[in-house]
Design a protein around this motif. Structure first.
Motif, PDB file in Angstrom:
ATOM      1  N   ILE A 153     -14.121   1.394  -9.094  1.00 42.36           N
ATOM      2  CA  ILE A 153     -15.428   1.735  -8.263  1.00 42.36           C
ATOM      3  C   ILE A 153     -15.415   1.260  -6.938  1.00 42.36           C
ATOM      4  N   SER A 154     -14.251   0.690  -6.527  1.00 41.53           N
ATOM      5  CA  SER A 154     -14.032   0.311  -5.044  1.00 41.53           C
ATOM      6  C   SER A 154     -13.680   1.411  -4.268  1.00 41.53           C
ATOM      7  N   LYS A 155     -13.022   2.487  -4.889  1.00 40.16           N
ATOM      8  CA  LYS A 155     -12.340   3.555  -4.487  1.00 40.16           C
ATOM      9  C   LYS A 155     -13.722   4.249  -3.658  1.00 40.16           C
ATOM     10  N   PHE A 156     -14.786   4.262  -4.433  1.00 37.09           N
ATOM     11  CA  PHE A 156     -16.120   5.036  -3.735  1.00 37.09           C
ATOM     12  C   PHE A 156     -16.399   4.411  -2.357  1.00 37.09           C
ATOM     13  N   PHE A 157     -16.077   3.168  -1.889  1.00 38.87           N
ATOM     14  CA  PHE A 157     -16.512   2.291  -0.888  1.00 38.87           C
ATOM     15  C   PHE A 157     -15.412   2.676   0.105  1.00 38.87           C
ATOM     16  N   HIS A 158     -14.334   3.298  -0.037  1.00 38.77           N
ATOM     17  CA  HIS A 158     -13.111   3.354   0.760  1.00 38.77           C
ATOM     18  C   HIS A 158     -13.140   4.486   1.668  1.00 38.77           C
ATOM     19  N   SER A 159     -13.200   4.403   2.968  1.00 34.07           N
ATOM     20  CA  SER A 159     -13.272   5.526   3.779  1.00 34.07           C
ATOM     21  C   SER A 159     -11.993   6.265   4.293  1.00 34.07           C
ATOM     22  N   GLY A 160     -10.859   5.566   3.742  1.00 35.12           N
ATOM     23  CA  GLY A 160      -9.504   6.127   4.066  1.00 35.12           C
ATOM     24  C   GLY A 160      -8.887   5.213   5.155  1.00 35.12           C
ATOM     25  N   TYR A 161      -9.735   4.438   5.795  1.00 35.60           N
ATOM     26  CA  TYR A 161      -9.443   3.647   6.786  1.00 35.60           C
ATOM     27  C   TYR A 161      -9.772   2.260   6.209  1.00 35.60           C
ATOM     28  N   CYS A 162     -10.705   2.098   5.584  1.00 33.96           N
ATOM     29  CA  CYS A 162     -11.379   0.588   5.393  1.00 33.96           C
ATOM     30  C   CYS A 162     -12.222   0.515   4.146  1.00 33.96           C
ATOM     31  N   VAL A 288      -5.957  13.644  -1.723  1.00 34.38           N
ATOM     32  CA  VAL A 288      -6.344  12.771  -0.462  1.00 34.38           C
ATOM     33  C   VAL A 288      -6.350  11.402  -0.408  1.00 34.38           C
ATOM     34  N   TRP A 289      -6.647  10.746  -1.640  1.00 32.72           N
ATOM     35  CA  TRP A 289      -6.913   9.341  -1.852  1.00 32.72           C
ATOM     36  C   TRP A 289      -5.229   8.706  -1.970  1.00 32.72           C
ATOM     37  N   LYS A 290      -4.575   9.409  -2.478  1.00 29.03           N
ATOM     38  CA  LYS A 290      -3.120   9.041  -2.679  1.00 29.03           C
ATOM     39  C   LYS A 290      -2.451   8.805  -1.441  1.00 29.03           C
ATOM     40  N   SER A 291      -2.698  10.040  -0.589  1.00 33.57           N
ATOM     41  CA  SER A 291      -1.831  10.211   0.644  1.00 33.57           C
ATOM     42  C   SER A 291      -2.356   9.826   1.870  1.00 33.57           C
ATOM     43  N   SER A 292      -3.714   9.473   1.952  1.00 30.33           N
ATOM     44  CA  SER A 292      -4.356   8.950   3.153  1.00 30.33           C
ATOM     45  C   SER A 292      -3.591   7.696   3.756  1.00 30.33           C
ATOM     46  N   SER A 293      -3.586   7.373   4.870  1.00 26.06           N
ATOM     47  CA  SER A 293      -2.963   6.201   5.489  1.00 26.06           C
ATOM     48  C   SER A 293      -4.068   5.021   5.402  1.00 26.06           C
ATOM     49  N   CYS A 294      -3.739   4.311   4.596  1.00 26.09           N
ATOM     50  CA  CYS A 294      -4.678   3.262   4.167  1.00 26.09           C
ATOM     51  C   CYS A 294      -4.211   1.947   5.049  1.00 26.09           C
ATOM     52  N   ILE A 295      -5.146   1.297   5.820  1.00 28.28           N
ATOM     53  CA  ILE A 295      -4.794   0.186   6.466  1.00 28.28           C
ATOM     54  C   ILE A 295      -4.792  -1.092   5.829  1.00 28.28           C
ATOM     55  N   THR A 296      -4.165  -1.881   5.612  1.00 30.20           N
ATOM     56  CA  THR A 296      -4.123  -2.866   4.509  1.00 30.20           C
ATOM     57  C   THR A 296      -4.715  -3.978   5.294  1.00 30.20           C
ATOM     58  N   GLN A 297      -5.173  -4.964   4.267  1.00 35.57           N
ATOM     59  CA  GLN A 297      -5.996  -5.970   4.514  1.00 35.57           C
ATOM     60  C   GLN A 297      -5.516  -6.703   5.810  1.00 35.57           C
TER      61      GLN A 297
END
Length: 362
Positions: A153-162, A288-297
Motif C-alpha cells: 500500500i505504501s507504494k501508492f503514496f510514493h512519488s518516485g522521489y519521496c 517505472v516503479w522499479k527503475s525510478s531513482s528513489c531517494i533513500t531515507q
C-alpha cells in the motif's frame, strides 16, 4: 459483451456508470436513490452523502433507451495528475444471499480477505521523477500477504522521489471519519464495496488549479485517467472513455454521448470481463516503479530534504496543511438493510487505518 460494465466520462464533470445486470444494478440504483432522496431526513443517510460521489440520477442514451447509467460526480476531476487507488473493504466480499458457488469463488479469489479485511483492487501512481504513471491491477493486490500489505500500500503514496506522508496522514483522517460513521449506524451492511483514494500527484498542482485558462484544456482530458491508450480500466466494474473530442465540448451533449456510447460498446466488446482492472492499455510504464531513482531515507536526513521541500512544497500553507486528498465510498451493488453494525467493514477499516499509521510512523 453486453454485461461488461463501463464508465463514460461526461464533459460536465460527471461520470456515467453503466447499471449492472439485475439484481446488482437495480440494487445499486436503489441505494443511491435512497441516500439522495430529496425528502430524506435521516441523519445517518444525510451524513453518508459526505463520503459518496454526488449522485445526479440516471441517464440513458437516446440510441439505446433501455441501457441505464448512473450519473455520478467525477471525484478525480479537480486533480491535475490524479493518483488513484481502489480498495475493497470488509471481511467478506460475498453478500448474505450468495450461493455456495459464489462464496467459494469469492473466497478463492483472495483467501486473506477474512484476516486482512481489505483488498487493493488497483492503483495508478504518478511519478514526478519520470513524469509517468505506474499502474497495478487486481493481481497485484491479491499477491499481498499480511507481511507485505504495508509495503504494497505504501507504494501508492510514493512519488518516485519521496513518500508523501502528508497524503498518508490526510488519508488516515478521512478513513477515520468514515469509520466514525460506521460505528454510529446499524441500518446498512456493505459487501464488496470499495474506498476510492485520490490525491494530487503533480507538484505544480496549485498553480495549475488556480489558472482558469487551463480549465478548457483540462476538460478535454479525462482527468489523467487516460495516458496513451484511450481506455483505462479500474476496479472490476469501471471503465473510462473520453467523451469529448479534441478537447472541444460537444454542442449537444446527448448527441456527443450517443456517438461515444457506440464507441464505448465497441471497446467493451473487445475486452473480456476478467481482464478489467486498473491498468492503462499500454503498460510499458509498469516498470517505472522499479527503475525510478528513489531517494533513500538516509539521504533525506541530510541536505536533500530542504531542497526537495523547496521544489515540492512551494505552495500556499493551507494547501500543504491539508493535502489534497479524496476518500470516497463507491460500488454499492451489495448493500443490504441490517439491524446490526457492519462488523466486517469496520474490521477492514480499522486494519487499513493501522496499516496506514504504520506507513506513517516508519
Amino acid at each position: 459483451n453486453a454485461s461488461l460494465l463501463g464508465i463514460l466520462q461526461h464533459p460536465d464533470g460527471t461520470v456515467l456508470k453503466q447499471l449492472q445486470p439485475p439484481p446488482r444494478g437495480p440494487r445499486e440504483q436503489e441505494f443511491y436513490n435512497k441516500v439522495y432522496d430529496s425528502d430524506c431526513c435521516d441523519r445517518i443517510l444525510l451524513e453518508l452523502r459526505e463520503y459518496l460521489p454526488k449522485y445526479f440520477g440516471v441517464w440513458s442514451p437516446p440510441t439505446a433507451p433501455n441501457d441505464t447509467y448512473l450519473k455520478l460526480e467525477d471525484v478525480t476531476r479537480k486533480f491535475n495528475k490524479p493518483c488513484i487507488m481502489d480498495v475493497k473493504i470488509g471481511q467478506k466480499s460475498y453478500d448474505p444471499y450468495a450461493s455456495a458457488e459464489k462464496i467459494q469463488q469469492q473466497v478463492s479469489k483472495y483467501p486473506l480477505m477474512e484476516e486482512i479485511g481489505f483488498l487493493v483492487l488497483g492503483m495508478r501512481v504518478y511519478h514526478v521523477s519520470s513524469d509517468s504513471y505506474e499502474t497495478q491491477n487486481q493481481h497485484y493486490g491479491r499477491s499481498l500477504t499480511k507481511e507485505t500489505v504495508k509495503d504494497g500500500i505504501s507504494k501508492f503514496f510514493h512519488s518516485g522521489y519521496c513518500l508523501r506522508k502528508d497524503v498518508v496522514a490526510a488519508s488516515i483522517r478521512k478513513v477515520e471519519k468514515i469509520l466514525e460513521w460506521f460505528e454510529g449506524q446499524t441500518q446498512l451492511n456493505f459487501y464488496a464495496s470499495s474506498l476510492l483514494f485520490v490525491y494530487e500527484g503533480s507538484s505544480q498542482a496549485t498553480a495549475v488549479r488556480l489558472s482558469d485558462v487551463t480549465l478548457a484544456e483540462k476538460r478535454g482530458v479525462p482527468k489523467g485517467l487516460l495516458s496513451g491508450g484511450d481506455v483505462l480500466e479500474y476496479n472490476n466494474n469501471i471503465h473510462v472513455i473520453n467523451s469529448t473530442e479534441n478537447g472541444k465540448i460537444e454542442d449537444s451533449v446527448s448527441k456527443g454521448l450517443s456517438k461515444f456510447y457506440a464507441l464505448h460498446k465497441k471497446a467493451c466488446s473487445k475486452r473480456h470481463h476478467s481482464q478489467l482492472s486498473l491498468k492503462v492499455e499500454n503498460s510499458e510504464q509498469d516498470n517505472v516503479w522499479k527503475s525510478s531513482s528513489c531517494i533513500t531515507q538516509e539521504h533525506l536526513n541530510g541536505n536533500v530534504l530542504p531542497q526537495l521541500e523547496k521544489v515540492f512544497y512551494h505552495m500556499p500553507a493551507e494547501t500543504k496543511e491539508s493535502a489534497n486528498v479524496e476518500v470516497r465510498m463507491i460500488d454499492f451493488a451489495h448493500v443490504f438493510p441490517s439491524n446490526t453494525k457492519d462488523e466486517g467493514y469496520i474490521y477492514g477499516l480499522k486494519n487499513l487505518i493501522t496499516v496506514l499509521q504504520n506507513i506513517l510512523d516508519n
